[in-house]
Write a protein that holds these residues in place. Structure first.
Motif, PDB file in Angstrom:
ATOM      1  N   UNK A 124     -43.368 -53.179 -82.391  1.00 47.85           N
ATOM      2  CA  UNK A 124     -42.056 -53.153 -81.722  1.00 47.85           C
ATOM      3  C   UNK A 124     -40.958 -53.626 -82.673  1.00 47.85           C
TER       4      UNK A 124
ATOM      5  N   UNK B 282     -40.309 -42.452 -81.878  1.00 45.95           N
ATOM      6  CA  UNK B 282     -41.583 -42.329 -81.161  1.00 45.95           C
ATOM      7  C   UNK B 282     -42.656 -41.733 -82.080  1.00 45.95           C
TER       8      UNK B 282
ATOM      9  N   UNK C 291     -43.724 -44.175 -84.679  1.00 45.21           N
ATOM     10  CA  UNK C 291     -44.598 -45.173 -84.044  1.00 45.21           C
ATOM     11  C   UNK C 291     -46.021 -44.625 -83.896  1.00 45.21           C
ATOM     12  N   UNK C 292     -46.115 -43.381 -83.428  1.00 45.02           N
ATOM     13  CA  UNK C 292     -47.441 -42.791 -83.236  1.00 45.02           C
ATOM     14  C   UNK C 292     -48.180 -42.646 -84.562  1.00 45.02           C
TER      15      UNK C 292
ATOM     16  N   UNK D 251     -60.343 -43.849 -74.630  1.00 44.96           N
ATOM     17  CA  UNK D 251     -58.934 -43.530 -74.852  1.00 44.96           C
ATOM     18  C   UNK D 251     -58.777 -42.071 -75.252  1.00 44.96           C
TER      19      UNK D 251
ATOM     20  N   UNK E 276     -48.179 -35.687 -79.287  1.00 43.21           N
ATOM     21  CA  UNK E 276     -46.776 -36.114 -79.146  1.00 43.21           C
ATOM     22  C   UNK E 276     -45.984 -35.718 -80.392  1.00 43.21           C
TER      23      UNK E 276
ATOM     24  N   UNK F 276     -46.333 -49.188 -73.516  1.00 42.49           N
ATOM     25  CA  UNK F 276     -46.552 -49.014 -74.953  1.00 42.49           C
ATOM     26  C   UNK F 276     -47.700 -49.882 -75.440  1.00 42.49           C
ATOM     27  N   UNK F 277     -48.054 -49.664 -76.668  1.00 40.96           N
ATOM     28  CA  UNK F 277     -49.226 -50.337 -77.232  1.00 40.96           C
ATOM     29  C   UNK F 277     -49.101 -51.854 -77.137  1.00 40.96           C
ATOM     30  N   UNK F 278     -47.878 -52.360 -77.319  1.00 42.00           N
ATOM     31  CA  UNK F 278     -47.711 -53.807 -77.403  1.00 42.00           C
ATOM     32  C   UNK F 278     -47.810 -54.511 -76.052  1.00 42.00           C
TER      33      UNK F 278
ATOM     34  N   UNK G 280     -42.610 -44.394 -73.670  1.00 43.30           N
ATOM     35  CA  UNK G 280     -44.018 -44.327 -73.275  1.00 43.30           C
ATOM     36  C   UNK G 280     -44.760 -43.747 -74.473  1.00 43.30           C
ATOM     37  N   UNK G 281     -45.572 -44.566 -75.107  1.00 39.00           N
ATOM     38  CA  UNK G 281     -46.284 -44.067 -76.286  1.00 39.00           C
ATOM     39  C   UNK G 281     -47.696 -43.638 -75.910  1.00 39.00           C
TER      40      UNK G 281
ATOM     41  N   UNK H 283     -50.527 -44.994 -76.184  1.00 45.36           N
ATOM     42  CA  UNK H 283     -51.334 -46.015 -75.510  1.00 45.36           C
ATOM     43  C   UNK H 283     -50.845 -46.186 -74.064  1.00 45.36           C
TER      44      UNK H 283
END
Lengths: 525, 119
Positions: free
Chosen positions: A405, A432, A435-436, A495, A502, B26-28, B64-65, B67
């Motif tokens: 984050x 996004x 991040x992915x 998962x 994405x 999210x992941x965190x 929204x990632x 995870x």
């Protein structure tokens, strides 16, 4: 026009009363004083314009005159030459009124009646003040002149295209000093058709002394490099000069002090032998960015010249990579970037991309030190790809997923700073996807281990219509079938791997390199 | 970091349980949200209430990632066992596009409300 001679004192006396005018002329004449008179303010203006204001060293004027008062005359003078001292003669009780009306300017007041000695003394003091003011003005003008002259040495014009054979070179520099003169400088010296020397430096201080040492060093480099382009030798020579000559104490019994030091970074680029030689003493490390996506900090950094003899470090020689960009910047730029909470690279990019000098100054408006940024690009003539410019580069330990984050917020800050017009929706999409890609690199590539590293680069084309995100790691690669997969798949941990789906949905293009250890995502805006 | 709270709201008349997410998915914050969801759905009072629709109010989420998507998947799987339908409301364009790109609209009813109309 200047006064008749250094010793002649030229005074203009203005009064509508003929008797007072004559008296003042008689009192002030002689002793090397030349007195010109005018019986009203309009005539005084004509005289000043005819001779030039700098011909006079004092104006003595009555306050009460019809049509054009002494006050009007002094305001007119102050607006044209604030160095010319004036004395205004006021009636009893008028002094405060006149003082309030006159704001600024070199003005004294004398209330009538006054003695001969009082008027002589006041005029002498006014003349002294004018002379002092004009010395200061002259010095400021000289300093500005030096500053303008030093801009002639600015490297943009020294590096015309075609001077370096076999490569297309482009140099972009920004030099944003905080004062008219100082010790920071940028030079580029084409040595021959295959070699050039890039030089940036910072002399301690922002005064004329710093300017002198700066010019002296630049002259020595320019002269020596034409005959023997050995940059270590040049810097060792200047280091000895600073220690053994310039910084010697005035009294041999005193302890030696470091009066002046010079931080300098020199890059000797040899396009024929394909070498890049870096010598850095005191400036931030130069960065090298290649179009294929590698980023390196170059050389080791020693202390500035003038501190120790002999110098601790030598040059570092690198193989010259093709289609690359070399960056130099000053510690003033690093300090300012830290205050903005962005990378120096990002600040350098923003300054180098902005062509308007006023806007460049706005970007670093509150700087406390001179700011220098240099980018030298070289590309093979057959290279048809539009260059990418690096705007962010950072390497994270492979277990940094817990700080994702914070990293994302930092990416947002850097992208908004370097591409201010970036559409907010596009920015969110880029963040996004980054991040992915980063989560994928941390989890699968680096296996959340600090033994591996993950590097993230942002690059942009000059028009800001194409943005690239390159995420790479030195951990495990991804099998090709996994990279090509377009369907959702559930892993052993339950998962579903949504990440690449994405990224594909937002990216214009997606490329995998280096066995999947590098992912390059391109966005168009 | 302040804990993002999931707020339940049972509407008996509409036979609907709403879970209002106060933050991103999210992941965190995945583990924290997962625990909260488990606590809420394992709570017999919530679970035994008469509802046939679970409304996921994601209107405050700006991210929204991948995870976070897995969290949604786990919720949908759990609720389908009930059985019940799942619907979601989002107010962020990128979140909406992400849910469409990952075909989440095929497994739940998805509504997008313009940000100014989001509660």
């Amino acid at each position: 026009m200047s006064p008749a001679s250094n010793s002649t004192k030229t005074i203009l006396v203005v009064d509508d009363d003929p008797l007072t005018l004559k008296s003042l002329q008689m009192i002030l004449s002689g002793d090397g004083r030349e007195v010109t008179t005018a019986d009203n303010g309009m005539i005084a203006q004509d005289i000043l314009l005819e001779h030039g204001l700098d011909y006079f060293e004092c104006v003595l004027t009555d306050y009460r005159m019809p049509e054009f008062s002494g006050l009007d005359l002094l305001e007119w003078i102050t607006s044209r030459d604030s160095s010319l001292s004036s004395i205004i003669l006021t009636g009893e009780g008028e002094k405060d009124l006149v003082a309030r009306a006159l704001r600024g300017g070199a003005v004294d007041f004398m209330e009538k009646p006054f003695t001969i000695e009082e008027i002589r003394k006041a005029v002498e003091e006014a003349i002294e003040l004018t002379r002092k003011n004009r010395v200061v003005e002259s010095t400021v003008s000289d300093v500005k002149g030096i500053s303008q002259l030093s801009k002639r040495l600015a490297p943009n014009r020294l590096l015309a295209t075609g001077e370096i054979q076999s490569y297309q070179t482009r140099l972009t520099t920004r030099f944003l000093p905080i004062k008219e003169t100082g010790g920071d400088f940028i030079n580029v010296h084409p040595i021959d058709k295959h070699r050039m020397l890039l030089l940036a430096g910072d002399v301690s201080g922002h005064d004329l002394k710093a300017g002198f040492i700066s010019a002296y060093f630049q002259g020595i480099v320019r002269g020596m490099v034409q005959h023997q382009p050995d940059i270590t030798h040049i810097c060792e020579y200047f280091n000895r000069f600073l220690i053994n000559e310039w910084n010697l104490p005035d009294n041999p019994n005193e302890t030696q002090i470091i009066r002046t030091s010079l931080a300098a970074c020199l890059g000797l680029i040899d396009f024929e032998n394909k070498t890049l030689e870096i010598f850095n003493h005191g400036l931030p490390l130069p960065w090298l960015h290649t179009q294929n996506g590698t980023v390196k900090k170059l050389g080791g950094a020693g202390p500035p010249l003038g501190w120790f003899d002999p110098l601790a470090t030598k040059t570092t020689v690198y193989e010259l990579e093709e289609n690359a960009q070399l960056f130099f910047w000053s510690d003033g730029l690093e300090d300012y970037a830290e205050a903005l909470q962005i990378q120096p690279l990002s600040l350098a990019y923003a300054l180098l991309h902005e062509e308007d000098e006023n806007k460049q100054n706005e970007i670093v408006a509150n700087r406390k030190d001179d700011v220098i940024a240099i980018r030298l690009e070289w590309n093979k003539p057959d290279s048809t790809n539009e260059p990418n410019y690096l705007i962010y580069a950072r390497t994270f330990p492979g277990n940094a997923h817990n700080e994702i984050d914070k990293q994302q917020e930092s990416w947002r800050r850097h992208l908004q700073f370097t591409i201010p017009n970036l559409n907010p929706l596009k920015l969110d999409e880029i963040l996004l996807c980054t991040r992915e890609a980063a989560l994928n690199a941390f989890k699968h590539g680096c296996q959340n281990s600090s033994e591996y590293n993950c590097q993230i680069l942002f690059r942009v084309n000059n028009a800001h219509t194409r943005i690239e995100v390159i995420v790479s790691h030195d951990g495990q690669g991804i099998p090709q079938e996994e990279l090509n997969r377009t369907e959702l798949k559930e892993g052993n941990d339950g998962h579903i791997s949504f990440g690449l789906i994405i990224i594909r949905s937002y990216a214009s293009t997606l490329n995998y390199l280096n066995d999947g250890k590098t992912i390059k995502i391109t966005f168009t805006t | 970091m302040t804990a993002s709270k999931i707020q339940p709201n049972y509407d008996k008349r509409r036979a609907q349980l709403t879970l209002e997410f106060g933050d991103d998915l999210k992941s965190s914050n995945f583990e924290m949200l997962k625990e909260q969801i488990a606590t809420l759905l394992d709570d017999s009072e919530q679970w035994d209430s008469e509802w046939d629709t679970l409304h996921l109010d994601l209107s405050k989420a700006t991210l929204v990632d991948s995870i976070g998507l897995n969290l949604l998947v786990s919720i949908i799987r759990r609720v389908r066992e009930r059985p019940a339908e799942v619907k979601a409301t989002v107010a962020n364009s990128t979140v909406y596009q992400t849910l469409l790109a990952t075909r989440m609209d095929k497994v739940m009813e998805l509504s997008y409300i313009a940000p100014q109309r989001a509660q």
